[in-house]
Design a protein around this motif. Structure first.
Motif, mmCIF file in Angstrom:
data_model
loop_
_atom_site.group_PDB
_atom_site.id
_atom_site.type_symbol
_atom_site.label_atom_id
_atom_site.label_comp_id
_atom_site.label_asym_id
_atom_site.label_seq_id
_atom_site.Cartn_x
_atom_site.Cartn_y
_atom_site.Cartn_z
ATOM 1 N N HIS A 135 5.454 18.581 -8.320
ATOM 2 C CA HIS A 135 5.691 18.963 -6.966
ATOM 3 C C HIS A 135 5.934 20.755 -7.079
ATOM 4 C CE1 HIS A 135 7.505 14.696 -6.159
ATOM 5 N NE2 HIS A 135 6.338 14.754 -5.838
ATOM 6 N N TYR A 153 8.228 5.542 -1.411
ATOM 7 C CA TYR A 153 7.789 5.959 -2.719
ATOM 8 C C TYR A 153 8.445 7.161 -3.135
ATOM 9 C CZ TYR A 153 5.030 7.524 -6.846
ATOM 10 O OH TYR A 153 4.687 8.091 -8.011
ATOM 11 N N MET A 187 -0.626 12.458 2.160
ATOM 12 C CA MET A 187 0.276 11.437 1.842
ATOM 13 C C MET A 187 1.605 11.900 1.388
ATOM 14 S SD MET A 187 -3.040 10.869 0.459
ATOM 15 C CE MET A 187 -4.365 10.091 0.870
ATOM 16 N N ALA A 188 2.380 12.342 2.241
ATOM 17 C CA ALA A 188 3.593 13.068 1.667
ATOM 18 C C ALA A 188 4.730 12.408 1.380
ATOM 19 C CB ALA A 188 3.813 13.921 3.219
ATOM 20 N N GLY A 189 4.740 11.093 1.641
ATOM 21 C CA GLY A 189 6.013 10.272 0.977
ATOM 22 C C GLY A 189 7.136 10.926 1.882
ATOM 23 N N ASP A 230 -2.892 7.304 9.480
ATOM 24 C CA ASP A 230 -3.736 6.754 8.457
ATOM 25 C C ASP A 230 -4.300 8.329 7.894
ATOM 26 O OD1 ASP A 230 -5.534 4.396 7.134
ATOM 27 O OD2 ASP A 230 -6.345 6.528 7.017
ATOM 28 N N GLY A 231 -4.260 8.661 6.661
ATOM 29 C CA GLY A 231 -4.767 9.704 6.198
ATOM 30 C C GLY A 231 -6.023 10.271 6.312
ATOM 31 N N ASP A 289 2.630 10.603 6.530
ATOM 32 C CA ASP A 289 2.416 9.422 5.743
ATOM 33 C C ASP A 289 2.632 8.032 6.569
ATOM 34 O OD1 ASP A 289 3.390 8.828 2.468
ATOM 35 O OD2 ASP A 289 3.826 7.284 3.711
ATOM 36 N N LEU A 290 1.825 7.130 6.078
ATOM 37 C CA LEU A 290 1.394 6.121 6.877
ATOM 38 C C LEU A 290 2.450 4.903 6.814
ATOM 39 C CD1 LEU A 290 -0.705 4.514 8.468
ATOM 40 C CD2 LEU A 290 -1.530 3.520 6.157
ATOM 41 N N ASN A 291 3.617 5.115 5.930
ATOM 42 C CA ASN A 291 4.709 4.252 5.709
ATOM 43 C C ASN A 291 5.831 4.848 6.780
ATOM 44 O OD1 ASN A 291 7.031 2.953 5.101
ATOM 45 N ND2 ASN A 291 6.814 3.207 3.011
ATOM 46 N N ASN A 323 -1.810 13.082 -2.633
ATOM 47 C CA ASN A 323 -1.236 12.631 -3.948
ATOM 48 C C ASN A 323 -1.101 11.056 -3.589
ATOM 49 O OD1 ASN A 323 0.135 11.659 -6.134
ATOM 50 N ND2 ASN A 323 2.036 12.659 -5.436
ATOM 51 N N PRO A 374 8.488 15.389 -0.952
ATOM 52 C CA PRO A 374 8.781 16.450 -1.947
ATOM 53 C C PRO A 374 7.814 17.631 -2.313
ATOM 54 C CG PRO A 374 7.783 14.380 -2.853
ATOM 55 C CD PRO A 374 7.948 14.020 -1.325
ATOM 56 N N GLU A 382 0.797 -1.032 0.187
ATOM 57 C CA GLU A 382 -0.126 -0.038 -0.125
ATOM 58 C C GLU A 382 0.845 1.270 -0.127
ATOM 59 O OE1 GLU A 382 -0.761 -0.830 4.646
ATOM 60 O OE2 GLU A 382 -1.767 0.636 3.782
ATOM 61 N N PHE A 383 2.282 1.011 0.173
ATOM 62 C CA PHE A 383 3.104 2.473 0.462
ATOM 63 C C PHE A 383 3.545 2.587 -0.883
ATOM 64 C CE2 PHE A 383 3.626 0.535 5.100
ATOM 65 C CZ PHE A 383 2.602 1.323 5.292
HETATM 66 C C1 LIG Z 1 1.943 8.003 -4.659
HETATM 67 S S1 LIG Z 1 2.901 8.397 -3.015
HETATM 68 C C2 LIG Z 1 2.989 10.130 -2.972
HETATM 69 C C3 LIG Z 1 4.292 10.528 -1.939
HETATM 70 C C4 LIG Z 1 4.688 12.034 -2.367
HETATM 71 N N1 LIG Z 1 3.364 12.953 -1.766
HETATM 72 C C5 LIG Z 1 5.116 12.389 -3.573
HETATM 73 O O1 LIG Z 1 4.636 13.000 -4.257
HETATM 74 O O2 LIG Z 1 6.200 11.709 -3.903
HETATM 75 C C6 LIG Z 1 1.704 8.033 -1.923
HETATM 76 C C7 LIG Z 1 2.100 7.809 -0.595
HETATM 77 O O3 LIG Z 1 0.762 7.799 0.399
HETATM 78 C C8 LIG Z 1 1.282 6.801 1.227
HETATM 79 N N2 LIG Z 1 0.096 6.177 1.872
HETATM 80 C C9 LIG Z 1 -0.456 5.018 1.463
HETATM 81 N N3 LIG Z 1 -1.458 4.823 2.034
HETATM 82 C C10 LIG Z 1 -1.639 5.908 3.018
HETATM 83 C C11 LIG Z 1 -2.835 6.108 4.161
HETATM 84 N N4 LIG Z 1 -3.798 5.513 4.427
HETATM 85 N N5 LIG Z 1 -2.420 7.305 4.762
HETATM 86 C C12 LIG Z 1 -1.389 8.167 4.596
HETATM 87 N N6 LIG Z 1 -0.449 7.653 3.629
HETATM 88 C C13 LIG Z 1 -0.644 6.908 2.964
HETATM 89 C C14 LIG Z 1 2.328 5.965 0.920
HETATM 90 O O4 LIG Z 1 3.107 5.447 1.734
HETATM 91 C C15 LIG Z 1 3.184 6.904 -0.171
HETATM 92 O O5 LIG Z 1 4.316 7.553 0.360
#
Ligand SMILES: C[S@@+](CC[C@H](N)C(=O)[O-])C[C@H]1O[C@@H](n2cnc3c(N)ncnc32)[C@H](O)[C@@H]1O
Length: 513
Positions: free
Chosen positions: A242, A233, A259-261, A308-309, A280-282, A365, A264, A199-200
């Motif tokens: 970005h 990610y 969902m900041a990763g 969790d978001g 970010d959940l990861n 994102n 960036p 999921e990450f």
């Molecule tokens: C597509 S990536 C984008 C990361 C960053 N914003 C970027 O632009 O590179 C999505 C991110 O959402 C996180 N994620 C997944 N499920 C989530 C949740 N339920 N709550 C918060 N973050 C989550 C993932 O770990 C991942 O880092």
């Protein structure tokens, strides 16, 4: 370049080809790529005349023009080279034994004994040829059409996504890639789809060349990030997106990156003086984001979270709102350490900035599922409606939600598809902004003056032949921010039933999409 100039350049290109080494699947033998090309050179007897003849022979188009090869070389005669004698390399059409292939300029120079046309063996080795040259020479005819060229570079890692038909050459491709890109130390190939692994949004990979070292350091938006590329990610191709969103935020605003990763959006925004609640959940992304906050010195602006978001959207809004009541609504920005040499006054004081009590932007994102999180905006500011009263001059937050849809030339069907999905999850009917160009400049949200229920859908990038990534931006509707959730759930159920019976959207004839 003149027409016959172009023709000559083309001739030279087809003359200087690497040897055909059809060793695909076998070990890369770099020695096999050495080839000697018999050409001619103009020996310049008087060193002071080199530049004069270089210009003259360039004019007569007899000077060799070959990428990455300088046409002034030591004399091929081993007795003359140590004395400093130089020669000018000539085009393959000019033959040392055939004066009828010489121009009038060259003939005259020879007659004056200022130049002697001599044979020259130009040796080109493996190091000279490009990745494309080598692959053309290695791969069999049937694999020539689409030589793999696309790969992402993340720090020292090159990330390939090879098509099945090229998998049999994967190690050769990786070795040549590494040879030809000095910054690359590890080459990996993706072995499943992003997102199926976790999921990450991380991916399974196989190392094709170099050590299995995925600890990378990269720079984006003037910020440095360090992370393990196999655990978080990261997508280099999102750089423009970005920057686009960060540019649209104003200094002193509060942004919630759900969902900041590794940050960036968050870190460059913090660097420009935007307050960011970044989540970010990861846990690995969170760790890397904590590191990036310190590394880029944005501690006063960026606050990392790992939850969790769905819940973070609400908790971030509540926390920001409660800061004033606990007296924590200020950030102290340390003064710059520099002071003039003879400064005798008191040490410079930190700047104190007040953090606003409401969030200006939510960034979401996670394109595969972010729209599913929109229900969390119901009742976001329930009980605090007065915050957004007309006389307060405060706007409800903008939401920037990334998503996927199909691909078309005008994006019209996609805009409606996205708005329908947002409507269903939000429990509030939204529609595409009318008359807005497809890729409107979004640097100033205020200037765009989005009306309640209007969504600006912006194309981000193509991700597959039939799939495109978008960013849908809209302001949280006033009604929705104060609606309590039970009412919204009823609406969502109603909207779901209605959408199954009949759903049609009409685009006004004047639409600018
Ligand atoms: C597509 S990536 C984008 C990361 C960053 N914003 C970027 O632009 O590179 C999505 C991110 O959402 C996180 N994620 C997944 N499920 C989530 C949740 N339920 N709550 C918060 N973050 C989550 C993932 O770990 C991942 O880092």
């Amino acid at each position: 370049m003149e027409e016959d100039d172009l023709a000559k350049a083309f001739d030279a290109m087809s003359f200087f080809r690497p040897p055909i080494v059809r060793s695909a699947g076998a070990i890369l033998d770099r020695a096999l790529f050495s080839k000697t090309f018999p050409i001619s050179a103009a020996r310049i007897t008087n060193l002071k005349k080199i530049s004069e003849y270089r210009t003259k022979l360039a004019k007569s188009r007899e000077l060799l023009r070959l990428e990455r090869i300088t046409n002034v070389q030591p004399d091929p005669n081993p007795a003359l080279a140590p004395k400093g004698t130089k020669c000018l390399l000539l085009s393959p059409e000019v033959k040392s034994e055939e004066p009828n292939t010489w121009s009038a300029i060259l003939k005259e120079a020879v007659e004056k004994e200022e130049v002697k046309v001599v044979p020259y063996d130009l040796k080109l080795e493996y190091s000279y040829w490009t990745y494309h040259d080598i692959m053309t020479s290695i791969l069999p005819d049937e694999a020539q059409e689409e030589i793999p060229v696309g790969f992402a570079i993340v720090g020292h890692v090159a990330h390939l996504n090879l098509r099945d038909e090229y998998l049999q050459y994967k190690n050769l491709i990786a070795e040549v890639l590494m040879d030809k890109n000095p910054g690359i130390r590890t080459v990996v190939n993706k072995i499943d789809d992003v997102g199926t692994h976790s999921e990450f949004r991380t991916f399974d990979y196989e190392v094709l060349a170099g050590p299995d070292d995925m600890d990378v350091e990269i720079s984006e938006g003037d910020c440095i990030f360090r992370f393990n590329y196999s655990k978080v990610y990261w997508n280099t191709r999102l750089q423009t997106e970005h920057k686009r969103l960060v540019d649209s935020f104003s200094r002193g605003e509060v942004v919630c990156d759900v969902m900041a990763g590794v940050g960036p959006f968050a870190i460059p925004a913090g660097k420009k003086g935007v307050f960011v609640w970044a989540n970010d959940l990861n846990p690995d992304s969170y760790e890397a984001m904590v590191d990036a906050i310190k590394r880029n010195k944005v501690q006063p602006f960026v606050r990392p979270h790992c939850e969790d978001g769905h819940t973070f959207i609400r908790s971030a809004a509540d926390t920001v709102l409660s800061l004033a009541s606990t007296g924590e609504n200020t950030a102290s920005i340390p003064a710059k350490p520099y002071r003039p040499k003879y400064w005798t006054g008191p040490p410079p004081q930190p700047t104190i900035i007040t953090i606003p009590s409401t969030i200006s932007h939510f960034v979401m994102n996670l394109p595969a599922t972010a729209i599913d999180f929109l229900g969390s905006f119901n009742g976001l500011y329930a009980g605090h409606e007065d915050l957004f009263a007309e006389d307060q001059g405060r706007k409800l937050p903008m939401v920037h939600v990334h998503c996927f849809s199909t691909k078309s030339d005008d994006n019209i069907a996609e805009c409606h598809d996205i708005c329908q999905r947002i409507t269903e999850k939000l429990g509030y009917e939204v529609h595409p902004r009318i008359g807005q160009g497809r890729n409107a400049n979004t640097e100033h949200w205020e200037k765009l003056a989005l009306q309640e229920g209007e969504v600006l859908v912006r194309e981000v990038r193509d991700v597959a032949p039939k799939k495109r990534m978008f960013c849908a931006s809209f302001r949280v509707p006033r009604e929705l921010a104060k609606t309590d959730e039970s009412k919204t759930l009823a609406y969502v159920a109603w909207a779901f039933v209605v959408s199954r019976i009949h759903f049609s959207v009409h685009l006004p004839e004047t639409s600018g999409y």
